[in-house]
Design a protein around this motif. Structure first.
Motif, PDB file in Angstrom:
ATOM      1  N   ARG A  69       0.805  -1.233   0.000  1.00  0.00           N
ATOM      2  CA  ARG A  69       0.000   0.000   0.000  1.00  0.00           C
ATOM      3  C   ARG A  69       0.829   1.269   0.000  1.00  0.00           C
ATOM      4  NH1 ARG A  69      -3.812   1.331   4.088  1.00  0.00           N
ATOM      5  NH2 ARG A  69      -2.192   0.589   5.451  1.00  0.00           N
ATOM      6  N   PRO A  70       1.805   1.432   0.910  1.00  0.00           N
ATOM      7  CA  PRO A  70       2.592   2.673   0.882  1.00  0.00           C
ATOM      8  C   PRO A  70       3.295   2.892  -0.460  1.00  0.00           C
ATOM      9  CG  PRO A  70       2.936   1.533   2.947  1.00  0.00           C
ATOM     10  CD  PRO A  70       2.164   0.588   2.057  1.00  0.00           C
ATOM     11  N   TRP A  71       3.806   1.844  -1.052  1.00  0.00           N
ATOM     12  CA  TRP A  71       4.474   1.919  -2.351  1.00  0.00           C
ATOM     13  C   TRP A  71       3.490   2.397  -3.410  1.00  0.00           C
ATOM     14  CZ3 TRP A  71       4.598  -2.336  -6.292  1.00  0.00           C
ATOM     15  CH2 TRP A  71       5.526  -2.112  -7.310  1.00  0.00           C
ATOM     16  N   PHE A  73       0.549   3.952  -2.947  1.00  0.00           N
ATOM     17  CA  PHE A  73       0.110   5.316  -2.660  1.00  0.00           C
ATOM     18  C   PHE A  73       1.204   6.327  -2.983  1.00  0.00           C
ATOM     19  CE2 PHE A  73      -3.499   3.562  -0.216  1.00  0.00           C
ATOM     20  CZ  PHE A  73      -4.487   4.393  -0.697  1.00  0.00           C
ATOM     21  N   GLY A  74       2.462   5.931  -2.838  1.00  0.00           N
ATOM     22  CA  GLY A  74       3.564   6.813  -3.231  1.00  0.00           C
ATOM     23  C   GLY A  74       3.547   7.081  -4.722  1.00  0.00           C
ATOM     24  N   THR A  77       0.473   9.279  -5.578  1.00  0.00           N
ATOM     25  CA  THR A  77       0.658  10.643  -5.090  1.00  0.00           C
ATOM     26  C   THR A  77       1.569  11.424  -6.027  1.00  0.00           C
ATOM     27  OG1 THR A  77       0.249   9.985  -2.807  1.00  0.00           O
ATOM     28  CG2 THR A  77       1.451  12.034  -3.126  1.00  0.00           C
ATOM     29  N   LEU A 140      -3.222  11.919   2.628  1.00  0.00           N
ATOM     30  CA  LEU A 140      -2.886  10.492   2.732  1.00  0.00           C
ATOM     31  C   LEU A 140      -3.315   9.936   4.089  1.00  0.00           C
ATOM     32  CD1 LEU A 140       0.605  10.292   1.001  1.00  0.00           C
ATOM     33  CD2 LEU A 140      -1.480   9.101   0.288  1.00  0.00           C
ATOM     34  N   GLU A 150       3.494   4.694   7.064  1.00  0.00           N
ATOM     35  CA  GLU A 150       3.112   4.390   5.686  1.00  0.00           C
ATOM     36  C   GLU A 150       3.146   5.650   4.821  1.00  0.00           C
ATOM     37  OE1 GLU A 150       0.088   0.626   6.466  1.00  0.00           O
ATOM     38  OE2 GLU A 150      -0.669   2.675   6.693  1.00  0.00           O
ATOM     39  N   THR A 151       2.748   6.772   5.393  1.00  0.00           N
ATOM     40  CA  THR A 151       2.793   8.039   4.657  1.00  0.00           C
ATOM     41  C   THR A 151       4.243   8.419   4.362  1.00  0.00           C
ATOM     42  OG1 THR A 151       0.722   8.752   5.656  1.00  0.00           O
ATOM     43  CG2 THR A 151       2.127  10.474   4.727  1.00  0.00           C
ATOM     44  N   ALA A 154       5.316   6.237   1.562  1.00  0.00           N
ATOM     45  CA  ALA A 154       4.656   6.622   0.311  1.00  0.00           C
ATOM     46  C   ALA A 154       5.312   7.848  -0.317  1.00  0.00           C
ATOM     47  CB  ALA A 154       3.170   6.893   0.553  1.00  0.00           C
TER      48      ALA A 154
END
Length: 189
Positions: A69-71, A73-74, A77, A140, A150-151, A154
């Motif tokens: 997920r963080p990857w 969302f990065g 974004t 985020l 996680e943010t 990301a």
């Protein structure tokens, strides 16, 4: 039990069709986030582009990171940042738009529209006034429900940067509302 994301990505290096499991798992979540940031007009395209980039870069994914997920969302974004001008235009358009939900009673509907318009206008102005980094962190955490860690992953920044950006963003948004939280109901007593 479903396999961790890192396992799916690892398997997809030899079996590209396996990568579809990540799409099934996270596309709706990424879509909702992109819709909130940019609207439905471009959200679907951005989600597709996110997974295309992720698929192309899957050989560089760190297998020690079990949660993708963080990857993802990065990636999205960064794609949203490319659409920054459209995002600002959307915030300005939201300022002028009417609330999406209406009450059954015409009087209640009118009062709700006036109140929602007032808060929405101030909130969208506050969001538009934030720096891109501060806005990305705030959204985020608030809209994608990512943790601070996680943010940070990301956005590729230290966790301390996430904390300071979030604090600054919250302070600026609260200042727009006279130091109060617009999401909290206040009693008259």
């Amino acid at each position: 039990m479903a396999p961790p994301d890192s396992k799916i990505i690892s398997v997809s290096r030899d079996d590209p069709d396996a990568f579809a499991a990540l799409f099934d798992r996270y596309s709706a979540m990424l879509y909702r986030y992109a819709v909130k940031r940019l609207g439905p007009e471009v959200a679907e395209d951005l989600v597709g582009e996110t997974f295309l980039i992720a698929f192309q870069k899957r050989h560089r994914y760190d297998p020690g990171c079990t949660d993708a997920r963080p990857w993802l969302f990065g990636i999205i974004t960064k794609l949203i940042a490319r659409h920054h001008r459209r995002e600002r235009a959307r915030y300005r358009a939201l300022e002028r738009s009417l609330p999406e939900e209406a009450a059954d009673n015409p009087v209640d509907r009118a009062l709700a529209e006036v109140a929602a318009q007032s808060v929405r206008s101030e909130l969208t102005s506050a969001l538009a006034g934030l720096s891109r980094g501060d806005r990305d962190v705030l959204l985020l955490i608030a809209w994608a429900d990512l943790s601070y860690e996680e943010t940070a992953t990301a956005l590729g920044v230290p966790i301390g940067t996430v904390r300071s950006r979030l604090n600054r963003a919250r302070r600026k948004v609260r200042a727009t509302f006279g130091g109060t939280d617009p999401t909290k109901e206040h009693s008259d007593g």
